[in-house]
Design an enzyme around this catalytic site. Structure first.
Site, PDB file in Angstrom:
ATOM      1  N   HIS A   1       0.821  -1.215   0.000  1.00 25.99           N
ATOM      2  CA  HIS A   1       0.000   0.000   0.000  1.00 25.99           C
ATOM      3  C   HIS A   1       0.855   1.266   0.000  1.00 25.99           C
ATOM      4  CE1 HIS A   1       0.395  -0.093   4.524  1.00 25.99           C
ATOM      5  NE2 HIS A   1       0.412   1.217   4.339  1.00 25.99           N
TER       6      HIS A   1
ATOM      7  N   ASP B   1      -0.316  -7.517   1.332  1.00 27.46           N
ATOM      8  CA  ASP B   1       0.226  -6.153   1.463  1.00 27.46           C
ATOM      9  C   ASP B   1       1.747  -6.221   1.589  1.00 27.46           C
ATOM     10  OD1 ASP B   1       0.365  -3.427   1.740  1.00 27.46           O
ATOM     11  OD2 ASP B   1      -0.316  -3.395   3.829  1.00 27.46           O
TER      12      ASP B   1
ATOM     13  N   SER C   1       4.338   2.185   8.243  1.00 22.51           N
ATOM     14  CA  SER C   1       3.973   1.194   7.235  1.00 22.51           C
ATOM     15  C   SER C   1       5.186   0.621   6.526  1.00 22.51           C
ATOM     16  CB  SER C   1       3.066   1.825   6.178  1.00 22.51           C
ATOM     17  OG  SER C   1       1.722   1.753   6.552  1.00 22.51           O
ATOM     18  N   GLY C   2       5.141  -0.689   6.305  1.00 18.26           N
ATOM     19  CA  GLY C   2       6.196  -1.349   5.552  1.00 18.26           C
ATOM     20  C   GLY C   2       7.424  -1.656   6.363  1.00 18.26           C
TER      21      GLY C   2
END
Length: 417
Positions: free
Chosen positions: A220, A267, A364-365
């Site tokens: 994402h 994801d 994120s990530g």
């Protein structure tokens, strides 16, 4: 969506990124069911092939994916396995030569290897003692270019030993002393695999260094910003402000083909750098877990990133922070009072049901790492949550072991181009 991914649901959630994906609504979309029970499913087309046709030297799927991912390392001991004759089989050390490890690591997407060793069959977990192969000693060395084409099936190993493999030196914190404790702010070299993914110069997401060229992050983060030239990566830093750390250019971005922006599954993404990183005390790769390696519920692991320190704060933290979070079973995380059934087997929850400690927007990530046998392994990539550090809403991470095949396939394909 993958076969094990959750159905779409009507529930607000926040991706842990900084660019407008927060508080997204998940729309109900009917999943496509395509049954390949007992067969291999081609991802590139609606086609099933017999398992015996996988890794047989003939490309049966549209993009030849059935001829990749034919080698893996498994279990706690990194045992070498080869997919041949319709199943995974463990490599006997009989007739094994050290330079075959180069071939094996190349099939995992690594350009070199660190070491191969042998281990007694009696030391293996049960699933690795069922079927075995050995290198065909009649083959000239220059013909051993793909292990699954160079082996024969056998009932056991005459030597009583199997091959273990290490393709990369990883998971070490060479410049960090664990005697330094206290506070949430990270120190240089404490998380040397942590990367800051920056779009047009602004930090948007985190990532994890796994080789000199490859970074793992969340799909994402890059799905709507699929512009490699607009991204740069910074590693070996703690502060995002006035830091002399060089920026590394991005050559290629690969996100999972079954990732959909308004759904939760798959994801995960990879970024390939334009040039290799130079490893030192402040920059080191984290280890990938092995296939079928399990990390028990309750195990305390660590998440890190430059994400917001308060829910809704919006801006990234100027300094790298970290938090200890225990792993939570999917059964508990899927309870109706927690995430109510949306957590699939390819997801992982970590945190505290009482709230108070969590990843947040901007993380994120980034990595969720656990220490195993003195090595740090990448167990999860930060994905989403409802709010940050709320009661009964722990962080949700992409479960890396569910995507090892995909990761190795992307690196193997790139190595062959």
């Amino acid at each position: 969506m993958g076969e094990n991914d959750p159905p779409a649901v009507e529930a607000p959630f926040s991706f842990r990124s900084l660019f407008g994906l927060d508080d997204l609504k998940i729309s109900p979309v009917a999943p496509v069911h395509f049954d390949c029970s007992g067969k291999y499913r081609c991802r590139s087309s609606f086609k099933c092939i017999e398992l015996i046709a996988r890794c047989d030297g003939v490309s049966d799927c549209k993009d030849g994916e059935d001829e990749y991912r034919c080698v893996r390392v498994g279990g706690q001991n990194a045992v070498l396995q080869v997919f041949t004759a319709a199943s995974w089989k463990t490599m006997c050390s009989d007739d094994w030569k050290g330079h075959y490890a180069n071939v094996a690591c190349a099939q995992l997407g690594f350009p070199s290897y660190v070491s191969s060793d042998n281990l007694r069959v009696s030391s293996l977990e049960g699933q690795f003692r069922e079927e075995f192969v050995s290198i065909d000693h009649l083959l000239p060395d220059d013909k051993v270019t793909a292990l699954h084409h160079s082996v024969y099936v056998r009932e056991g190993c005459a030597s009583g030993h199997v091959v273990t493999l290490q393709c990369t030196a990883c998971g070490h914190r060479r410049g960090y002393s664990s005697r330094i404790v206290g506070g949430n702010m990270s120190l240089l070299s404490q998380w040397p695999w942590q990367a800051s993914l920056q779009f047009q110069g602004y930090h948007l997401c985190g990532g994890s260094v796994i080789t000199p060229l490859w970074i793992i992050t969340a799909a994402h983060c890059v799905y709507d910003l699929y512009l490699p030239k607009s991204w740069t990566i910074q590693v070996g830093l703690v502060s995002l402000l006035d830091n002399p750390a060089p920026s590394h250019l991005v050559e290629k971005i690969v996100y999972h083909s079954k990732y959909k922006p308004k759904r939760l599954g798959n994801d995960i993404a990879l970024m390939k750098l334009a040039g290799p990183l130079t490893f030192n005390e402040m920059i080191q790769p984290v280890c990938l877990p092995n296939s079928e390696e399990n990390f028990p519920d309750g195990k305390v692991c660590w998440t890190s990133g430059w994400g917001a320190t308060e829910d809704g704060a919006g801006d990234a933290s100027p300094v790298l922070n970290h938090a200890a979070v225990p792993l939570i079973s999917n059964k508990i995380c899927n309870h109706r009072d927690v995430y109510g059934g949306i957590i699939s087997p390819s997801m992982l929850c970590a945190g505290y049901l009482t709230g108070g400690v969590d990843s947040c927007q901007g993380d994120s990530g980034g990595p969720l790492v656990c220490q195993e046998r003195r090595l740090w392994k990448l167990v999860g990539a930060t994905s989403f949550g409802i709010g940050c550090a709320e009661v009964n809403k722990p962080g949700v991470y992409t479960r890396v072991t569910s995507f090892l095949d995909w990761i190795h396939e992307q690196m193997e394909r790139d190595l062959k181009t």
